[in-house]
Every structure is written in C-alpha cells, then in structure tokens.
Write a protein that holds these residues in place. Structure first.
Motif, short mmCIF file in Angstrom:
data_model
loop_
_atom_site.label_atom_id
_atom_site.label_comp_id
_atom_site.label_asym_id
_atom_site.label_seq_id
_atom_site.Cartn_x
_atom_site.Cartn_y
_atom_site.Cartn_z
N SER A 11 0.82 -1.21 0.00
CA SER A 11 0.00 0.00 0.00
C SER A 11 0.85 1.26 0.00
O SER A 11 2.02 1.25 0.36
CB SER A 11 -0.92 -0.01 1.22
N VAL A 12 0.23 2.35 -0.40
CA VAL A 12 0.91 3.64 -0.46
C VAL A 12 1.39 4.03 0.93
O VAL A 12 2.48 4.59 1.07
CB VAL A 12 -0.04 4.71 -1.03
N TYR A 13 0.62 3.71 1.94
CA TYR A 13 1.00 4.06 3.32
C TYR A 13 2.40 3.54 3.64
O TYR A 13 3.20 4.23 4.24
CB TYR A 13 -0.01 3.48 4.30
N ARG A 14 2.68 2.32 3.25
CA ARG A 14 3.98 1.72 3.56
C ARG A 14 5.08 2.27 2.68
O ARG A 14 6.24 2.26 3.06
CB ARG A 14 3.89 0.21 3.44
N ALA A 15 4.75 2.77 1.50
CA ALA A 15 5.78 3.26 0.58
C ALA A 15 6.15 4.72 0.84
O ALA A 15 7.27 5.13 0.52
CB ALA A 15 5.30 3.10 -0.86
N GLU A 16 5.27 5.48 1.42
CA GLU A 16 5.50 6.91 1.55
C GLU A 16 6.71 7.26 2.40
O GLU A 16 7.44 8.18 2.08
CB GLU A 16 4.26 7.59 2.14
N GLU A 88 0.84 0.62 16.24
CA GLU A 88 1.69 0.80 15.06
C GLU A 88 1.12 0.22 13.78
O GLU A 88 1.50 0.64 12.71
CB GLU A 88 3.07 0.18 15.31
N ILE A 89 0.22 -0.74 13.87
CA ILE A 89 -0.29 -1.41 12.67
C ILE A 89 -1.46 -0.62 12.12
O ILE A 89 -2.58 -0.74 12.60
CB ILE A 89 -0.71 -2.86 12.99
N LYS A 90 -1.20 0.20 11.10
CA LYS A 90 -2.25 1.02 10.52
C LYS A 90 -2.56 0.61 9.08
O LYS A 90 -3.50 1.09 8.49
CB LYS A 90 -1.82 2.48 10.54
N TRP A 91 -1.77 -0.26 8.51
CA TRP A 91 -1.91 -0.61 7.10
C TRP A 91 -2.64 -1.93 6.87
O TRP A 91 -2.91 -2.29 5.74
CB TRP A 91 -0.54 -0.68 6.44
N GLY A 99 -0.68 -11.31 5.25
CA GLY A 99 0.11 -10.26 4.64
C GLY A 99 -0.72 -9.04 4.31
O GLY A 99 -1.67 -8.71 5.01
N TYR A 100 -0.37 -8.37 3.22
CA TYR A 100 -1.00 -7.11 2.88
C TYR A 100 -2.19 -7.26 1.94
O TYR A 100 -2.92 -6.33 1.70
CB TYR A 100 0.02 -6.18 2.23
N LEU A 101 -2.35 -8.42 1.36
CA LEU A 101 -3.43 -8.64 0.40
C LEU A 101 -4.59 -9.31 1.12
O LEU A 101 -4.63 -10.51 1.28
CB LEU A 101 -2.93 -9.50 -0.77
N TYR A 102 -5.53 -8.54 1.58
CA TYR A 102 -6.64 -9.08 2.34
C TYR A 102 -7.88 -8.25 2.08
O TYR A 102 -7.82 -7.12 1.63
CB TYR A 102 -6.33 -9.10 3.84
#
Length: 117
Positions: A11-16, A88-91, A99-102
């Motif tokens: 997600s963008v959140y993790r890339a920013e 801390e887990i906002k994504w 993982g991130y695909l849910y």
C-alpha cells in the motif's frame, strides 16, 4: 523487472516513508522484492485493542407502555467490528495473517425496536 510477490502490491502508506539511504529515519522498511531478511525495521509493536461487538438497549418501563396495551417496548443499537485501535499497525488488520493482500473486515451497525403486545 521485479518478480511477482506479495510486496509488489504494498500500500501507499507503507511506501511513503520507507527507509532509504536518503531517508535513514523512515518508519517503514526498505523496499525490496525479496523476503525481509535481516531488516530490523520489520519488528514493530503489534499491540491492539478491538471492540468486536456492542449492544446498547433501553426498555420503556411497564407502567408507561401498559396504557397502550403493550407488554414490552425495547429500543436498541448494536454493532459488529465497532472499533480497532492499534499502536503501530495502521496498514492492515492486526488479526490478519495473510500479509497485505486481504479483504478488510466490515463494520456493521443496526438500529431496532422490539415490541411485544
């Protein structure tokens, strides 16, 4: 070209604010196509609090409703997945292990009235 992995759709959140040599104080791990390896930035506080279900109701007192020929009247509001707070887990969903695909959990709110004659 990067290979296909779960990190390709991060997600963008993790890339920013990811870690780079130009941004050594980034709060997210460095971007890579392989497993996290020895990156200690993958360690985080997984503490969370979740209010899964809630129901609040009020029954009108019998002396008030008996004049109307009713034995019980109850108003209520109920909810499912009402609140999640994570330090801390906002994504992602803190209970999700895929993982991130849910598909995110749905929040459901209901209003109702029960009337007994």
């Amino acid at each position: 070209m990067l290979g296909s992995s779960a990190f390709d759709n991060a997600s963008v959140y993790r890339a920013e604010n990811r870690w780079t040599t130009e941004n050594p104080n980034g709060t997210m791990p460095r971007a890579e196509d392989l497993a996290p390896g020895n990156n200690t930035n993958w360690l985080f506080d997984a503490t969370f609090v979740r209010l899964k279900t809630l129901e609040l109701g009020y029954s009108i007192p019998s002396p008030v409703i008996s004049r109307l020929g009713l034995s019980n009247v109850r108003f209520y509001v109920s909810g499912f997945n009402v609140l999640t707070w994570a330090k801390e887990i906002k994504w992602t969903d803190p209970e999700q292990s895929g993982g991130y695909l849910y598909y995110p959990q749905q929040r459901v709110l209901n209003l109702g009235v029960n009337v007994k004659f």
